[in-house]
Design a protein around this motif. Structure first.
Motif, PDB file in Angstrom:
ATOM      1  N   PHE A  60       8.810  94.332   6.514  1.00 26.75           N
ATOM      2  CA  PHE A  60       8.388  95.088   7.386  1.00 26.75           C
ATOM      3  C   PHE A  60       7.236  95.743   7.463  1.00 26.75           C
ATOM      4  O   PHE A  60       6.324  96.999   7.341  1.00 26.75           O
ATOM      5  CB  PHE A  60       9.655  96.648   7.346  1.00 26.75           C
ATOM      6  N   TYR A  61       5.547  94.560   7.420  1.00 24.30           N
ATOM      7  CA  TYR A  61       4.049  94.733   6.719  1.00 24.30           C
ATOM      8  C   TYR A  61       3.798  95.473   7.646  1.00 24.30           C
ATOM      9  O   TYR A  61       2.505  95.807   8.397  1.00 24.30           O
ATOM     10  CB  TYR A  61       3.893  94.857   6.118  1.00 24.30           C
ATOM     11  N   ASP A  62       4.637  94.943   9.706  1.00 22.30           N
ATOM     12  CA  ASP A  62       3.556  94.978  10.238  1.00 22.30           C
ATOM     13  C   ASP A  62       4.627  94.381  11.776  1.00 22.30           C
ATOM     14  O   ASP A  62       5.693  93.829  11.822  1.00 22.30           O
ATOM     15  CB  ASP A  62       2.862  92.692  10.861  1.00 22.30           C
ATOM     16  N   LYS A  63       4.347  95.037  12.909  1.00 22.36           N
ATOM     17  CA  LYS A  63       4.971  95.356  13.811  1.00 22.36           C
ATOM     18  C   LYS A  63       5.522  93.734  14.677  1.00 22.36           C
ATOM     19  O   LYS A  63       6.656  93.981  15.108  1.00 22.36           O
ATOM     20  CB  LYS A  63       4.568  96.205  14.750  1.00 22.36           C
ATOM     21  N   HIS A  64       4.430  93.496  14.537  1.00 18.23           N
ATOM     22  CA  HIS A  64       4.210  91.725  15.779  1.00 18.23           C
ATOM     23  C   HIS A  64       5.274  91.082  14.941  1.00 18.23           C
ATOM     24  O   HIS A  64       6.054  90.169  14.815  1.00 18.23           O
ATOM     25  CB  HIS A  64       3.167  91.079  15.806  1.00 18.23           C
ATOM     26  N   SER A  65       5.251  91.099  13.402  1.00 19.28           N
ATOM     27  CA  SER A  65       6.462  90.345  12.380  1.00 19.28           C
ATOM     28  C   SER A  65       7.937  90.384  12.962  1.00 19.28           C
ATOM     29  O   SER A  65       8.707  89.840  12.242  1.00 19.28           O
ATOM     30  CB  SER A  65       6.405  90.019  11.072  1.00 19.28           C
ATOM     31  N   PHE A  66       7.533  91.851  12.467  1.00 18.93           N
ATOM     32  CA  PHE A  66       8.814  92.679  12.972  1.00 18.93           C
ATOM     33  C   PHE A  66       9.355  92.291  14.345  1.00 18.93           C
ATOM     34  O   PHE A  66      10.697  91.728  14.739  1.00 18.93           O
ATOM     35  CB  PHE A  66       8.732  94.034  12.708  1.00 18.93           C
ATOM     36  N   GLN A  67       8.797  91.898  15.812  1.00 19.62           N
ATOM     37  CA  GLN A  67       9.146  91.508  17.019  1.00 19.62           C
ATOM     38  C   GLN A  67       9.606  90.583  16.670  1.00 19.62           C
ATOM     39  O   GLN A  67      10.739  90.214  17.515  1.00 19.62           O
ATOM     40  CB  GLN A  67       8.384  91.928  17.939  1.00 19.62           C
ATOM     41  N   ASN A  68       8.973  89.320  16.256  1.00 21.45           N
ATOM     42  CA  ASN A  68       9.275  88.405  15.904  1.00 21.45           C
ATOM     43  C   ASN A  68      10.945  87.715  15.467  1.00 21.45           C
ATOM     44  O   ASN A  68      12.056  87.333  15.807  1.00 21.45           O
ATOM     45  CB  ASN A  68       8.518  86.968  15.295  1.00 21.45           C
ATOM     46  N   LEU A  69      11.447  88.898  13.765  1.00 19.62           N
ATOM     47  CA  LEU A  69      12.266  88.863  13.136  1.00 19.62           C
ATOM     48  C   LEU A  69      13.464  89.484  13.964  1.00 19.62           C
ATOM     49  O   LEU A  69      14.500  88.369  13.773  1.00 19.62           O
ATOM     50  CB  LEU A  69      11.976  89.356  12.130  1.00 19.62           C
ATOM     51  N   VAL A  70      12.741  90.749  15.125  1.00 19.85           N
ATOM     52  CA  VAL A  70      14.559  90.985  15.717  1.00 19.85           C
ATOM     53  C   VAL A  70      14.666  89.785  16.814  1.00 19.85           C
ATOM     54  O   VAL A  70      16.032  90.049  17.164  1.00 19.85           O
ATOM     55  CB  VAL A  70      13.656  92.138  16.222  1.00 19.85           C
ATOM     56  N   LYS A  71      13.788  89.230  17.780  1.00 14.19           N
ATOM     57  CA  LYS A  71      14.096  88.044  18.801  1.00 14.19           C
ATOM     58  C   LYS A  71      14.922  87.420  17.774  1.00 14.19           C
ATOM     59  O   LYS A  71      15.096  86.862  19.193  1.00 14.19           O
ATOM     60  CB  LYS A  71      12.173  87.971  19.211  1.00 14.19           C
ATOM     61  N   ALA A  72      14.514  86.891  16.963  1.00 13.83           N
ATOM     62  CA  ALA A  72      15.455  85.045  16.116  1.00 13.83           C
ATOM     63  C   ALA A  72      16.343  85.769  15.988  1.00 13.83           C
ATOM     64  O   ALA A  72      17.256  85.274  16.290  1.00 13.83           O
ATOM     65  CB  ALA A  72      14.922  85.209  15.078  1.00 13.83           C
ATOM     66  N   ASN A  73      16.983  86.886  15.347  1.00 13.61           N
ATOM     67  CA  ASN A  73      18.190  87.765  14.911  1.00 13.61           C
ATOM     68  C   ASN A  73      19.022  87.869  15.945  1.00 13.61           C
ATOM     69  O   ASN A  73      20.029  88.192  16.243  1.00 13.61           O
ATOM     70  CB  ASN A  73      17.870  89.550  14.055  1.00 13.61           C
ATOM     71  N   ALA A  74      17.885  88.362  17.446  1.00 14.25           N
ATOM     72  CA  ALA A  74      19.410  88.975  18.818  1.00 14.25           C
ATOM     73  C   ALA A  74      20.086  87.807  18.976  1.00 14.25           C
ATOM     74  O   ALA A  74      20.981  87.979  19.652  1.00 14.25           O
ATOM     75  CB  ALA A  74      17.694  88.645  20.305  1.00 14.25           C
ATOM     76  N   HIS A  75      19.798  86.379  18.863  1.00 19.39           N
ATOM     77  CA  HIS A  75      20.423  85.404  18.905  1.00 19.39           C
ATOM     78  C   HIS A  75      22.203  85.780  18.205  1.00 19.39           C
ATOM     79  O   HIS A  75      23.089  85.359  18.550  1.00 19.39           O
ATOM     80  CB  HIS A  75      19.758  83.576  18.630  1.00 19.39           C
ATOM     81  N   ILE A  76      21.455  85.835  17.095  1.00 24.00           N
ATOM     82  CA  ILE A  76      22.526  85.987  16.065  1.00 24.00           C
ATOM     83  C   ILE A  76      23.790  87.195  16.566  1.00 24.00           C
ATOM     84  O   ILE A  76      24.869  87.022  17.173  1.00 24.00           O
ATOM     85  CB  ILE A  76      22.584  86.237  14.537  1.00 24.00           C
ATOM     86  N   VAL A  77      22.549  88.341  17.116  1.00 25.55           N
ATOM     87  CA  VAL A  77      23.936  88.837  17.999  1.00 25.55           C
ATOM     88  C   VAL A  77      24.846  88.929  18.398  1.00 25.55           C
ATOM     89  O   VAL A  77      25.724  89.840  19.261  1.00 25.55           O
ATOM     90  CB  VAL A  77      23.231  90.307  17.706  1.00 25.55           C
ATOM     91  N   ASP A  78      23.051  88.400  20.022  1.00 30.16           N
ATOM     92  CA  ASP A  78      24.649  87.941  20.881  1.00 30.16           C
ATOM     93  C   ASP A  78      26.368  87.059  20.543  1.00 30.16           C
ATOM     94  O   ASP A  78      26.972  86.908  21.675  1.00 30.16           O
ATOM     95  CB  ASP A  78      23.994  87.213  21.807  1.00 30.16           C
ATOM     96  N   ALA A  79      25.527  86.006  19.866  1.00 28.48           N
ATOM     97  CA  ALA A  79      26.990  85.132  18.969  1.00 28.48           C
ATOM     98  C   ALA A  79      28.181  86.120  18.842  1.00 28.48           C
ATOM     99  O   ALA A  79      28.999  85.686  19.446  1.00 28.48           O
ATOM    100  CB  ALA A  79      26.730  84.244  18.129  1.00 28.48           C
ATOM    101  N   GLN A  80      27.446  87.152  18.129  1.00 29.02           N
ATOM    102  CA  GLN A  80      28.694  87.874  17.827  1.00 29.02           C
ATOM    103  C   GLN A  80      29.323  88.766  18.272  1.00 29.02           C
ATOM    104  O   GLN A  80      30.647  88.782  18.458  1.00 29.02           O
ATOM    105  CB  GLN A  80      28.249  89.026  16.670  1.00 29.02           C
ATOM    106  N   ASP A 133      34.369  83.837  23.726  1.00 28.36           N
ATOM    107  CA  ASP A 133      33.133  83.027  24.184  1.00 28.36           C
ATOM    108  C   ASP A 133      32.539  82.193  23.638  1.00 28.36           C
ATOM    109  O   ASP A 133      31.672  82.396  23.058  1.00 28.36           O
ATOM    110  CB  ASP A 133      32.834  83.599  24.964  1.00 28.36           C
ATOM    111  N   THR A 134      33.670  81.122  23.424  1.00 24.87           N
ATOM    112  CA  THR A 134      32.891  80.191  21.788  1.00 24.87           C
ATOM    113  C   THR A 134      31.354  79.209  22.859  1.00 24.87           C
ATOM    114  O   THR A 134      30.468  79.517  22.080  1.00 24.87           O
ATOM    115  CB  THR A 134      34.046  78.774  21.473  1.00 24.87           C
ATOM    116  N   GLU A 135      31.564  79.335  23.951  1.00 24.51           N
ATOM    117  CA  GLU A 135      30.786  78.699  24.548  1.00 24.51           C
ATOM    118  C   GLU A 135      29.370  79.520  24.731  1.00 24.51           C
ATOM    119  O   GLU A 135      28.223  78.683  24.310  1.00 24.51           O
ATOM    120  CB  GLU A 135      31.127  77.743  25.441  1.00 24.51           C
ATOM    121  N   ARG A 136      29.943  80.372  25.032  1.00 27.85           N
ATOM    122  CA  ARG A 136      28.722  81.300  24.280  1.00 27.85           C
ATOM    123  C   ARG A 136      27.709  81.659  23.158  1.00 27.85           C
ATOM    124  O   ARG A 136      26.436  81.443  23.458  1.00 27.85           O
ATOM    125  CB  ARG A 136      28.619  82.589  25.345  1.00 27.85           C
ATOM    126  N   ALA A 137      28.537  81.929  22.258  1.00 27.04           N
ATOM    127  CA  ALA A 137      28.440  81.407  21.284  1.00 27.04           C
ATOM    128  C   ALA A 137      27.638  81.048  19.772  1.00 27.04           C
ATOM    129  O   ALA A 137      26.378  80.844  19.737  1.00 27.04           O
ATOM    130  CB  ALA A 137      29.624  81.800  20.033  1.00 27.04           C
TER     131      ALA A 137
END
Length: 442
Positions: A315-335, A344-348
């Motif tokens: 976690f050295y750079d705020k920009h790369s951190f934001q990209n990581l969180v953005k990608a991870n948000a899809h995993i969170v949404d599936a959960q 809701d298996t279709e949404r997951a």
């Protein structure tokens, strides 16, 4: 006549009697130190003294010690047997299995005088699997973060023989920590001030102390001052900060085995002394656990600064951190989709498909398999739990932080049932109500 190998061994043993030779234990090459030049005889065995660290000197049988070669070529080390032989590997694997570091058995289970809740071992599991040995626990209030952090400490005691624990918390929580450790885990902790902490750590650096301890200190009393790098600054807090800075953890030495920082959100501002002392403690300890119940939004500056303390390399750079969180948000949404009733298996599936389009999960075989399983339709309760666990392991933040919510872990929690009450005001009450409403609007 003696063979060449016997002559080489005799010359090697003679060299080990000299001071400053870097050596290792033959059946554990990772354990290395330097000879002190001291030799003694015990019966027919010749022992050489080895300094493994500032606080550890031991006499070892000269036949069990080997000099560390200057070459760092892995093939040559293997060919010359410097890394051990197959029997050494089997013995080491057996030892690690018995010790527990190759298993997910929790030796801290049932080590407290409290009711056991499964969610309290989620941080322990994440911590053990963490690549850096540091974690942020952000559970909601009332879920037992103190217990979770202490479970991690007990686990480290059982697995690696951890001896020195420092708990940093706001001054008003020091007595609560001491009471909880005594009542829940039968651990005797000592509340100290900054001067006492400086003395205890100085003794360790100077080799005057090797004792085990559990210490509690107030965060306010050790906050790093602004001019900490100025050698003319001789306040206790400045000297403590410089001591920590000068003694980062090494493979053979650490001032502290574990540090627990409670109310870690006080470290979120990188321009403060709290943040600086948190970073210094992190570098001076083998393991770090930070606790906070303050809600932290994913992708926020506050979360970034706390995770930067835990692993500045990732976690050295705020920009790369934001990209990581953005990608991870899809995993969170599936959960979240699978947590719903019914799931809701279709949404997951859609969320996992979006995740696999990002650079972090591109062509991720595990997510692809989960997506295919969800395409088969309805899933059983056991399948849902298994899938959620697999998604948790794929989360980009799960190795660095955990968060449990009451609605997820407490089946019998109090249910909020809001009701609308209709009240008829008297003329005086209505006048008062309207007056207050106008004041608030203004």
């Amino acid at each position: 006549m003696p063979s060449n190998s016997d002559a080489d061994q005799s010359e090697e043993e003679a060299n080990l009697r000299q001071k400053g030779i870097r050596v290792c234990i033959r059946d554990n090459p990772g354990r290395q130190g330097y000879t002190t030049g001291r030799v003694k005889l015990v019966g027919s065995k010749e022992l050489v003294e080895i300094e493994f660290g500032p606080n550890e000197k031991q006499f070892k049988n000269v036949a069990l010690v080997a000099p560390v070669p200057e070459s760092h070529n892995l093939i040559s080390l293997l060919e010359t047997g410097q890394l051990g032989n197959p029997s050494d590997l089997r013995r080491l694997l057996t030892f690690e299995k018995i010790k527990g570091t190759l298993t997910n058995i929790f030796y801290s289970m049932e080590s407290s005088n409290t009711d056991f809740y499964p969610h309290q071992f989620k941080p322990v599991l994440s911590f053990i699997e963490s690549p850096v040995g540091r974690i942020l626990i952000a559970d909601e209030v009332g879920l037992g973060k103190t217990i979770e952090a202490t479970y991690i400490w007990k686990e480290m005691q059982a697995r690696i023989g951890a001896k020195r624990l420092l708990i940093v918390c706001p001054a008003m929580l020091r007595e609560k920590w001491r009471r909880d450790l005594r009542q829940r885990f039968n651990i005797s902790a000592e509340i100290i001030n900054s001067s006492q902490l400086l003395q205890r750590l100085s003794d360790i650096v100077d080799g005057k102390a090797q004792d085990s301890f559990v210490l509690i200190v107030g965060l306010e009393s050790i906050r790093a001052p602004r001019d900490v790098d100025d050698s003319a600054q001789q306040t206790t807090r400045a000297r403590l900060a410089r001591l920590l800075d000068a003694n980062p953890t090494r493979p053979d030495f650490a001032l502290l085995d574990q540090v627990i920082i409670d109310e870690a959100h006080y470290l979120r501002n990188p321009a403060t002394g709290n943040n600086r002392i948190g970073s210094l403690l992190c570098d001076a300890a083998r393991h770090l656990v930070m606790l906070t119940a303050t809600p932290i939004q994913l992708g926020s500056e506050n979360l970034f600064q706390l995770l930067k303390i835990i692993d500045p390399d990732v976690f050295y750079d705020k920009h790369s951190f934001q990209n990581l969180v953005k990608a991870n948000a899809h995993i969170v949404d599936a959960q979240r989709a699978l947590w719903r009733t019914p799931p809701d298996t279709e949404r997951a599936r859609n969320s996992l498909s979006l995740a696999r389009q990002t650079e972090f999960f591109f062509d991720d075989a595990s997510l692809e398999r989960i997506e295919g399983e969800l395409a088969q339709g309805a899933i059983t309760q056991d399948e849902r739990i298994s899938t959620l666990n697999r998604l948790e392991s794929r989360s980009l933040l799960s190795q660095y932080m955990t968060r449990s919510r009451k609605r997820e872990v407490m089946k019998d929690r109090v249910q909020r049932s809001p009701q609308v009450l209709k009240i008829t005001f008297s003329p005086l009450e209505l006048s008062f109500y309207n007056s207050i409403s106008r004041r608030i609007q203004e």
